[in-house]
Design a protein around this motif. Structure first.
Motif, PDB file in Angstrom:
ATOM      1  N   GLY A  76       0.937  -1.004  -0.065  1.00 56.42           N
ATOM      2  CA  GLY A  76      -0.238   0.255   0.170  1.00 56.42           C
ATOM      3  C   GLY A  76       0.830   1.589  -0.269  1.00 56.42           C
ATOM      4  N   CYS A  77       2.281   1.332   0.300  1.00 57.28           N
ATOM      5  CA  CYS A  77       2.667   2.756   0.146  1.00 57.28           C
ATOM      6  C   CYS A  77       3.939   2.909  -0.589  1.00 57.28           C
ATOM      7  CB  CYS A  77       3.982   2.191   1.864  1.00 57.28           C
ATOM      8  SG  CYS A  77       3.389   2.293   3.106  1.00 57.28           S
ATOM      9  N   ASN A  78       3.882   4.181  -1.318  1.00 53.08           N
ATOM     10  CA  ASN A  78       4.801   3.870  -2.423  1.00 53.08           C
ATOM     11  C   ASN A  78       5.898   4.587  -1.720  1.00 53.08           C
ATOM     12  OD1 ASN A  78       5.518   5.211  -4.780  1.00 53.08           O
ATOM     13  ND2 ASN A  78       4.070   5.965  -5.875  1.00 53.08           N
ATOM     14  N   PHE A  79       6.793   3.947  -2.208  1.00 51.00           N
ATOM     15  CA  PHE A  79       8.337   3.877  -1.239  1.00 51.00           C
ATOM     16  C   PHE A  79       8.817   5.561  -2.291  1.00 51.00           C
ATOM     17  CE2 PHE A  79       7.382  -0.131   0.803  1.00 51.00           C
ATOM     18  CZ  PHE A  79       7.738   0.033   1.938  1.00 51.00           C
ATOM     19  N   ASN A  80       8.400   5.336  -3.410  1.00 49.30           N
ATOM     20  CA  ASN A  80       9.023   6.614  -4.533  1.00 49.30           C
ATOM     21  C   ASN A  80       8.154   8.215  -4.288  1.00 49.30           C
ATOM     22  OD1 ASN A  80      11.012   4.452  -5.631  1.00 49.30           O
ATOM     23  ND2 ASN A  80       9.190   4.258  -6.977  1.00 49.30           N
ATOM     24  N   THR A  81       7.676   8.032  -3.087  1.00 51.61           N
ATOM     25  CA  THR A  81       6.894   9.451  -3.313  1.00 51.61           C
ATOM     26  C   THR A  81       7.867  10.043  -1.976  1.00 51.61           C
ATOM     27  OG1 THR A  81       4.347   8.340  -3.019  1.00 51.61           O
ATOM     28  CG2 THR A  81       4.514  10.748  -1.943  1.00 51.61           C
ATOM     29  N   VAL A  82       8.012  11.022  -2.643  1.00 49.26           N
ATOM     30  CA  VAL A  82       9.383  12.337  -1.753  1.00 49.26           C
ATOM     31  C   VAL A  82       8.691  12.564  -1.017  1.00 49.26           C
ATOM     32  CG1 VAL A  82      10.890  14.376  -2.141  1.00 49.26           C
ATOM     33  CG2 VAL A  82      11.191  12.188  -3.564  1.00 49.26           C
TER      34      VAL A  82
ATOM     35  N   GLY B 148      -2.862  20.870  -3.624  1.00 54.62           N
ATOM     36  CA  GLY B 148      -1.848  19.955  -3.390  1.00 54.62           C
ATOM     37  C   GLY B 148      -0.893  19.611  -4.247  1.00 54.62           C
ATOM     38  N   ILE B 149      -0.002  19.115  -3.741  1.00 54.52           N
ATOM     39  CA  ILE B 149       2.075  18.728  -4.821  1.00 54.52           C
ATOM     40  C   ILE B 149       2.680  17.916  -4.739  1.00 54.52           C
ATOM     41  CG2 ILE B 149       3.852  19.829  -5.452  1.00 54.52           C
ATOM     42  CD1 ILE B 149       3.137  22.710  -4.017  1.00 54.52           C
ATOM     43  N   GLU B 150       2.389  16.986  -5.254  1.00 53.85           N
ATOM     44  CA  GLU B 150       3.235  15.377  -4.820  1.00 53.85           C
ATOM     45  C   GLU B 150       4.600  15.783  -5.583  1.00 53.85           C
ATOM     46  OE1 GLU B 150       0.899  12.350  -5.259  1.00 53.85           O
ATOM     47  OE2 GLU B 150       0.724  13.164  -8.307  1.00 53.85           O
ATOM     48  N   VAL B 151       6.049  15.263  -5.261  1.00 51.13           N
ATOM     49  CA  VAL B 151       6.893  14.690  -6.655  1.00 51.13           C
ATOM     50  C   VAL B 151       7.337  13.498  -5.569  1.00 51.13           C
ATOM     51  CG1 VAL B 151       9.352  15.735  -5.989  1.00 51.13           C
ATOM     52  CG2 VAL B 151       7.982  17.454  -5.400  1.00 51.13           C
ATOM     53  N   ILE B 152       7.605  12.558  -6.946  1.00 53.14           N
ATOM     54  CA  ILE B 152       7.732  10.617  -6.693  1.00 53.14           C
ATOM     55  C   ILE B 152       8.781  10.590  -7.573  1.00 53.14           C
ATOM     56  CG2 ILE B 152       7.123   8.672  -8.045  1.00 53.14           C
ATOM     57  CD1 ILE B 152       3.782  10.701  -7.351  1.00 53.14           C
ATOM     58  N   LYS B 153       9.803  10.320  -7.808  1.00 54.25           N
ATOM     59  CA  LYS B 153      10.645   9.545  -7.980  1.00 54.25           C
ATOM     60  C   LYS B 153      10.473   8.165  -8.944  1.00 54.25           C
ATOM     61  CE  LYS B 153      14.294   8.738  -5.111  1.00 54.25           C
ATOM     62  NZ  LYS B 153      14.964   7.473  -4.506  1.00 54.25           N
ATOM     63  N   ASP B 154      10.480   9.054 -10.280  1.00 53.66           N
ATOM     64  CA  ASP B 154      10.409   7.699 -11.044  1.00 53.66           C
ATOM     65  C   ASP B 154      11.428   6.413 -10.956  1.00 53.66           C
ATOM     66  OD1 ASP B 154       8.113   9.579 -12.104  1.00 53.66           O
ATOM     67  OD2 ASP B 154       9.096  10.235 -14.067  1.00 53.66           O
TER      68      ASP B 154
END
Length: 165
Positions: free
Chosen positions: A30-36, A159-165
Motif C-alpha cells: 500500500g505504500c509508495n516508496f518512490n513518493t518524496v 496539493g503538490i506531490e513529488v515522485i521519484k520515477d
C-alpha cells in the motif's frame, strides 16, 4: 489427548499470526516508496485566494534519478470555468524559476474531466515530467491560482506531490 483449551489457543495463535502477516503485506504494498512528498490542503470556504498558496519544502537525496512533480486539485460544483491557470514557483539554493500553467478541467460540453462524480472532482496535473534536479539538497514549490477571480470559488483542495520515477 489434547485439551480443548490447548486446541483453542493453537487456533487463536494461527489466526492472529495470519492476520498480522496480512496486515504487514497490505502495508508494504500500500505504500509508495518512490513518493518524496505528497501534500494536500483544504481551501477555506472553497474560496482560493491569491495569497493562499500551496507550498511544500522537500529534500532531494538522489540527483541521479528523474522525478515527476504534480499539482493536485479538487473542485466542486461552485467552480465556474472549464480551465484553471496557476503560477508555479520552483526554488533551490541558487535561485527561483516561475512558470505559468493552464489546466483543462472540462470538455466543451461542460463534462468534467476529473475523477469523481456528483459534486466533487479530483485532478492530478504534471508540472514537470522526467525532471532531474541538478544537485541534492533542499527545494520548494509554491503554487498560486492565477485566475481573474479573487477569491476563486469552488476549489476544495490543492496539493503538490513529488515522485521519484
Amino acid at each position: 489427548m489434547k485439551s480443548i483449551r490447548n486446541i483453542s489457543f493453537s487456533i487463536a495463535l494461527r489466526v492472529n499470526t495470519l492476520a498480522f502477516c496480512l496486515i504487514c503485506i497490505a502495508f508494504i504494498f500500500g505504500c509508495n516508496f518512490n513518493t518524496v512528498i505528497d501534500t494536500n490542503q483544504g481551501v477555506e470556504d472553497n474560496q482560493w485566494l491569491y495569497a493562499n498558496t500551496a507550498k511544500v519544502d522537500f529534500k532531494i537525496t538522489d540527483a541521479t534519478k528523474p522525478y515527476q512533480l504534480n499539482f493536485k486539485l479538487r473542485i466542486n460544483s461552485e467552480y465556474r470555468y472549464a480551465n484553471m491557470y496557476v503560477l508555479a514557483t520552483f526554488r533551490d539554493a541558487k535561485g527561483r524559476k516561475r512558470l505559468r500553467y493552464q489546466f483543462k478541467l472540462a470538455k466543451e460540453d461542460g463534462q468534467w474531466l476529473g475523477k469523481g462524480s456528483g459534486d466533487l472532482y479530483s485532478y492530478t496535473f504534471p508540472l514537470l515530467r522526467n525532471h532531474r534536479f541538478p544537485d541534492t539538497g533542499k527545494y520548494s514549490i509554491e503554487i498560486e491560482q492565477n485566475m481573474r477571480d479573487n477569491p476563486l470559488r469552488g476549489v476544495s483542495d490543492v496539493g503538490i506531490e513529488v515522485i521519484k520515477d
